[in-house]
Design an enzyme around this catalytic site. Structure first.
Site, PDB file in Angstrom:
ATOM      1  N   ARG A 176       0.806  -1.238   0.000  1.00  0.00           N
ATOM      2  CA  ARG A 176       0.000   0.000   0.000  1.00  0.00           C
ATOM      3  C   ARG A 176       0.829   1.273   0.000  1.00  0.00           C
ATOM      4  O   ARG A 176       0.411   2.302   0.503  1.00  0.00           O
ATOM      5  CB  ARG A 176      -0.954   0.040   1.198  1.00  0.00           C
ATOM      6  CG  ARG A 176      -2.020  -1.009   1.114  1.00  0.00           C
ATOM      7  CD  ARG A 176      -3.245  -0.618   1.897  1.00  0.00           C
ATOM      8  NE  ARG A 176      -4.263  -1.616   1.697  1.00  0.00           N
ATOM      9  CZ  ARG A 176      -4.309  -2.775   2.327  1.00  0.00           C
ATOM     10  NH1 ARG A 176      -3.366  -3.068   3.210  1.00  0.00           N
ATOM     11  NH2 ARG A 176      -5.278  -3.615   2.079  1.00  0.00           N
TER      12      ARG A 176
ATOM     13  N   LYS B 246       3.757  11.548 -11.726  1.00  0.00           N
ATOM     14  CA  LYS B 246       2.925  10.674 -12.561  1.00  0.00           C
ATOM     15  C   LYS B 246       3.667   9.354 -12.730  1.00  0.00           C
ATOM     16  O   LYS B 246       4.811   9.343 -13.194  1.00  0.00           O
ATOM     17  CB  LYS B 246       2.690  11.287 -13.943  1.00  0.00           C
ATOM     18  CG  LYS B 246       1.545  12.285 -13.990  1.00  0.00           C
ATOM     19  CD  LYS B 246       1.174  12.589 -15.438  1.00  0.00           C
ATOM     20  CE  LYS B 246       0.138  13.670 -15.531  1.00  0.00           C
ATOM     21  NZ  LYS B 246      -0.144  14.048 -16.929  1.00  0.00           N
TER      22      LYS B 246
ATOM     23  N   GLU C 252      11.983  17.849 -24.932  1.00  0.00           N
ATOM     24  CA  GLU C 252      11.176  18.216 -23.754  1.00  0.00           C
ATOM     25  C   GLU C 252      11.765  19.459 -23.063  1.00  0.00           C
ATOM     26  O   GLU C 252      11.033  20.247 -22.459  1.00  0.00           O
ATOM     27  CB  GLU C 252      11.084  17.053 -22.753  1.00  0.00           C
ATOM     28  CG  GLU C 252      10.562  15.734 -23.341  1.00  0.00           C
ATOM     29  CD  GLU C 252       9.040  15.628 -23.430  1.00  0.00           C
ATOM     30  OE1 GLU C 252       8.339  16.630 -23.229  1.00  0.00           O
ATOM     31  OE2 GLU C 252       8.563  14.504 -23.718  1.00  0.00           O
TER      32      GLU C 252
ATOM     33  N   LYS D 220       9.008  22.621 -14.513  1.00  0.00           N
ATOM     34  CA  LYS D 220       8.044  21.535 -14.275  1.00  0.00           C
ATOM     35  C   LYS D 220       7.529  21.606 -12.838  1.00  0.00           C
ATOM     36  O   LYS D 220       6.332  21.451 -12.585  1.00  0.00           O
ATOM     37  CB  LYS D 220       8.667  20.167 -14.569  1.00  0.00           C
ATOM     38  CG  LYS D 220       7.676  19.035 -14.283  1.00  0.00           C
ATOM     39  CD  LYS D 220       7.568  18.004 -15.354  1.00  0.00           C
ATOM     40  CE  LYS D 220       6.397  17.055 -15.077  1.00  0.00           C
ATOM     41  NZ  LYS D 220       6.542  15.752 -15.687  1.00  0.00           N
TER      42      LYS D 220
ATOM     43  N   GLU E 228      -3.459  17.785 -12.672  1.00  0.00           N
ATOM     44  CA  GLU E 228      -3.842  18.192 -14.025  1.00  0.00           C
ATOM     45  C   GLU E 228      -5.325  18.529 -14.179  1.00  0.00           C
ATOM     46  O   GLU E 228      -6.031  17.973 -15.010  1.00  0.00           O
ATOM     47  CB  GLU E 228      -3.439  17.106 -15.044  1.00  0.00           C
ATOM     48  CG  GLU E 228      -3.426  17.639 -16.461  1.00  0.00           C
ATOM     49  CD  GLU E 228      -2.714  16.713 -17.468  1.00  0.00           C
ATOM     50  OE1 GLU E 228      -1.631  16.197 -17.141  1.00  0.00           O
ATOM     51  OE2 GLU E 228      -3.260  16.562 -18.555  1.00  0.00           O
TER      52      GLU E 228
ATOM     53  N   ARG F  11      -1.478  22.251 -15.827  1.00  0.00           N
ATOM     54  CA  ARG F  11      -0.497  21.175 -16.042  1.00  0.00           C
ATOM     55  C   ARG F  11      -0.616  20.612 -17.468  1.00  0.00           C
ATOM     56  O   ARG F  11       0.348  20.092 -18.023  1.00  0.00           O
ATOM     57  CB  ARG F  11      -0.673  20.067 -14.998  1.00  0.00           C
ATOM     58  CG  ARG F  11       0.404  18.974 -15.106  1.00  0.00           C
ATOM     59  CD  ARG F  11       0.487  18.025 -13.921  1.00  0.00           C
ATOM     60  NE  ARG F  11       1.542  17.039 -14.153  1.00  0.00           N
ATOM     61  CZ  ARG F  11       2.065  16.249 -13.253  1.00  0.00           C
ATOM     62  NH1 ARG F  11       1.630  16.301 -12.003  1.00  0.00           N
ATOM     63  NH2 ARG F  11       3.010  15.393 -13.555  1.00  0.00           N
TER      64      ARG F  11
ATOM     65  N   ASN G 189       1.549  19.145 -22.173  1.00  0.00           N
ATOM     66  CA  ASN G 189       1.243  18.261 -23.306  1.00  0.00           C
ATOM     67  C   ASN G 189       1.439  18.946 -24.650  1.00  0.00           C
ATOM     68  O   ASN G 189       1.050  18.383 -25.679  1.00  0.00           O
ATOM     69  CB  ASN G 189      -0.210  17.759 -23.208  1.00  0.00           C
ATOM     70  CG  ASN G 189      -0.419  16.930 -21.964  1.00  0.00           C
ATOM     71  OD1 ASN G 189       0.503  16.268 -21.496  1.00  0.00           O
ATOM     72  ND2 ASN G 189      -1.621  16.968 -21.411  1.00  0.00           N
TER      73      ASN G 189
ATOM     74  N   HIS H 112       2.125  16.929 -27.730  1.00  0.00           N
ATOM     75  CA  HIS H 112       1.945  15.524 -27.386  1.00  0.00           C
ATOM     76  C   HIS H 112       0.734  14.863 -28.042  1.00  0.00           C
ATOM     77  O   HIS H 112       0.731  13.650 -28.217  1.00  0.00           O
ATOM     78  CB  HIS H 112       1.893  15.340 -25.864  1.00  0.00           C
ATOM     79  CG  HIS H 112       3.261  15.365 -25.221  1.00  0.00           C
ATOM     80  ND1 HIS H 112       4.074  16.479 -25.266  1.00  0.00           N
ATOM     81  CD2 HIS H 112       3.963  14.422 -24.556  1.00  0.00           C
ATOM     82  CE1 HIS H 112       5.216  16.205 -24.639  1.00  0.00           C
ATOM     83  NE2 HIS H 112       5.169  14.964 -24.203  1.00  0.00           N
TER      84      HIS H 112
ATOM     85  N   HIS I  14       1.792  11.713 -29.789  1.00  0.00           N
ATOM     86  CA  HIS I  14       1.282  10.384 -29.429  1.00  0.00           C
ATOM     87  C   HIS I  14       0.650   9.696 -30.637  1.00  0.00           C
ATOM     88  O   HIS I  14       0.755   8.476 -30.789  1.00  0.00           O
ATOM     89  CB  HIS I  14       0.255  10.486 -28.293  1.00  0.00           C
ATOM     90  CG  HIS I  14       0.876  10.731 -26.943  1.00  0.00           C
ATOM     91  ND1 HIS I  14       0.176  11.239 -25.871  1.00  0.00           N
ATOM     92  CD2 HIS I  14       2.138  10.527 -26.490  1.00  0.00           C
ATOM     93  CE1 HIS I  14       0.988  11.353 -24.828  1.00  0.00           C
ATOM     94  NE2 HIS I  14       2.176  10.931 -25.176  1.00  0.00           N
TER      95      HIS I  14
ATOM     96  N   HIS J 151       9.830   8.772 -28.352  1.00  0.00           N
ATOM     97  CA  HIS J 151       8.883   9.747 -27.823  1.00  0.00           C
ATOM     98  C   HIS J 151       9.280  11.208 -28.085  1.00  0.00           C
ATOM     99  O   HIS J 151       8.497  11.984 -28.624  1.00  0.00           O
ATOM    100  CB  HIS J 151       8.683   9.493 -26.325  1.00  0.00           C
ATOM    101  CG  HIS J 151       7.779  10.473 -25.657  1.00  0.00           C
ATOM    102  ND1 HIS J 151       6.411  10.429 -25.807  1.00  0.00           N
ATOM    103  CD2 HIS J 151       8.034  11.541 -24.859  1.00  0.00           C
ATOM    104  CE1 HIS J 151       5.866  11.424 -25.132  1.00  0.00           C
ATOM    105  NE2 HIS J 151       6.831  12.111 -24.538  1.00  0.00           N
TER     106      HIS J 151
END
Ligand SMILES: NC(=O)c1ccc[n+]([C@@H]2O[C@H](COP(=O)([O-])OP(=O)(O)OC[C@H]3O[C@@H](n4cnc5c(N)ncnc54)[C@H](O)[C@@H]3O)[C@@H](O)[C@H]2O)c1
Ligand SMILES: [Zn+2]
Length: 373
Positions: A126, A148, A190, A231, A241, A245, A249, A252, A256, A271
């Protein structure tokens, strides 16, 4: 944001706050980071095959010197390890090693290891504490900061996961020396992204200093520190987000879709390369919508080309995608609200914004023009 060099960047998240320590050989500080993070006696290094063979001995030596008990779990290098099966193997191994809740997970690798190990740490017993020790440029400036974590599902990238903050991020510049030029360049996309989102003075800094950055000179430390600061600032304002935030992206949605059409085949596209092309498309698309001046579009293109990043879909080796293929990936990536798409658009360098009213027909008309240009 000022342009002074910071070697310690705070991430202000109330009781989940932590520090990012940046510098050459900071891996040597691993023992004190472990001791600060937990009262537990042991830790487990989760890493991939490439990072383990290049730097595994160094981190284990530092832990041995401080008499910290440790084990290593190695996963295969590459995006494919961000799956249920590897998550299960890693989590079971943590339990098999009889690690306690107060013991520590060390995520030692690129973004794949960081996302996977962070997620395993969030569910094993946990929630065990963990430290991010990112080893790729992309992980150092992006994925290791902000909490994330997660894996991919058969339904798409990063669809299973948790927001789970590390206790610390240790960024050692030395380890970047074994990273391939291509991966370094992909991570740089990035870095440039932060300038393009909302820090125009940082973009200008990159335009003047990219050669020193690629030569691992002093500007590299500065670029990593500024990226982490940017960041951290964005994440502190919007951890989960709900708003700004999403600016992270930029590029992206297109990126993607391009990764999807190449089926995550890293020999064609990694990426960061998809993000570079995606950021270029976002600027051109914004220009088409009369939001961004052509001078800004040209400036972004000139910089990405100067560092050797791809800027057009045609730069990806292999067959070109159809507009329909790209549109189906875009629809999967973004929720369609009342028939409109959400995109990160821009009014120029350092001035991006969230647009939630983009008609899909505009996107497909733009892509079809781009593919035929
Ligand atoms: N969590 C987030 O906020 C976030 C943000 C951006 C990206 N990501 C995720 O990050 C992943 C991409 O990260 P990445 O580009 O680091 O990929 P990666 O972890 O696959 O690393 C790229 C390659 O470089 C190798 N490598 C890493 N460090 C090295 C070193 N020091 N020396 C030699 N080889 C080294 C790896 O073994 C791998 O082959 C994606 O899965 C993406 O979804 C997550
Ligand atoms: Zn990214």
């Amino acid at each position: 944001m000022t342009l002074d060099v910071a070697t310690t960047v705070p991430v202000e998240l109330g009781e989940r706050s932590y520090e990012i320590e940046i510098g050459s050989h900071v891996l040597a500080n691993i023992a004190s980071a472990v001791e600060q993070a937990t009262t537990g006696a042991r830790c487990v290094i989760i890493t991939d095959s490439n990072v383990n063979s290049a730097h595994g001995e160094t981190i284990r030596r530092h832990l041995n010197e401080a008499q910290i008990q440790h084990d290593t779990i190695e996963v295969a290098a590459g995006e494919k390890s961000k799956n249920w099966e590897t998550l299960q193997t890693v989590t079971d191994k943590i339990l098999e090693l009889r690690l306690e809740r107060s013991d520590l997970v060390l995520a030692f690798g690129g973004g794949v290891v960081g996302d996977l190990a962070g997620f395993a740490a969030s569910i094993a017993r946990r929630g065990m504490k963990f430290i991010q020790i990112p080893t790729s440029l992309l992980a150092q400036v992006d994925s290791s900061v902000g909490g994330k974590t997660g894996i991919n599902s058969q339904h798409g990238k990063n669809l299973v996961g948790a927001f789970y903050q590390p206790s610390k991020v240790l960024i050692d510049l030395e380890v970047l020396k074994t990273l391939s030029k291509r991966e370094f360049r992909a991570g740089y996309a990035e870095v440039a992204k932060y300038g393009l989102i909302k820090y125009p003075d940082f973009f200008e800094f990159l335009e003047h200093n990219h050669k020193d950055i690629f030569a691992h000179g002093p500007a590299l430390t500065k670029a990593i520190a500024k990226s982490c600061q940017a960041k951290a600032e964005i994440v502190a304002a919007d951890e989960t987000e709900k708003g700004q935030r999403a600016l992270l992206n930029l590029g992206h949605t297109f990126g993607h879709a391009l990764e999807g059409y190449t089926a995550y085949d890293g020999s064609r596209l990694v990426h960061g390369e998809g993000v570079a092309i995606g950021m270029m498309l976002a600027h051109q698309f914004s220009n088409r919508l009369n939001q961004c001046a052509m001078d800004d579009v040209s400036r972004v293109e000139a910089h990405l080309k100067a560092v050797g990043l791809p800027t057009r879909i045609q730069d990806i080796p292999g067959d070109l995608p159809s507009v329909e293929t790209l549109m189906s990936f875009i629809a999967q990536d973004k929720k369609v609200k009342r028939g409109a798409l959400t995109f990160i658009l821009t009014k120029g360098v350092g001035n991006s914004y969230i647009a939630d009213d983009v008609p899909p027909s505009e996107v497909s008309a733009f892509l079809s023009e781009h593919l035929n240009s």
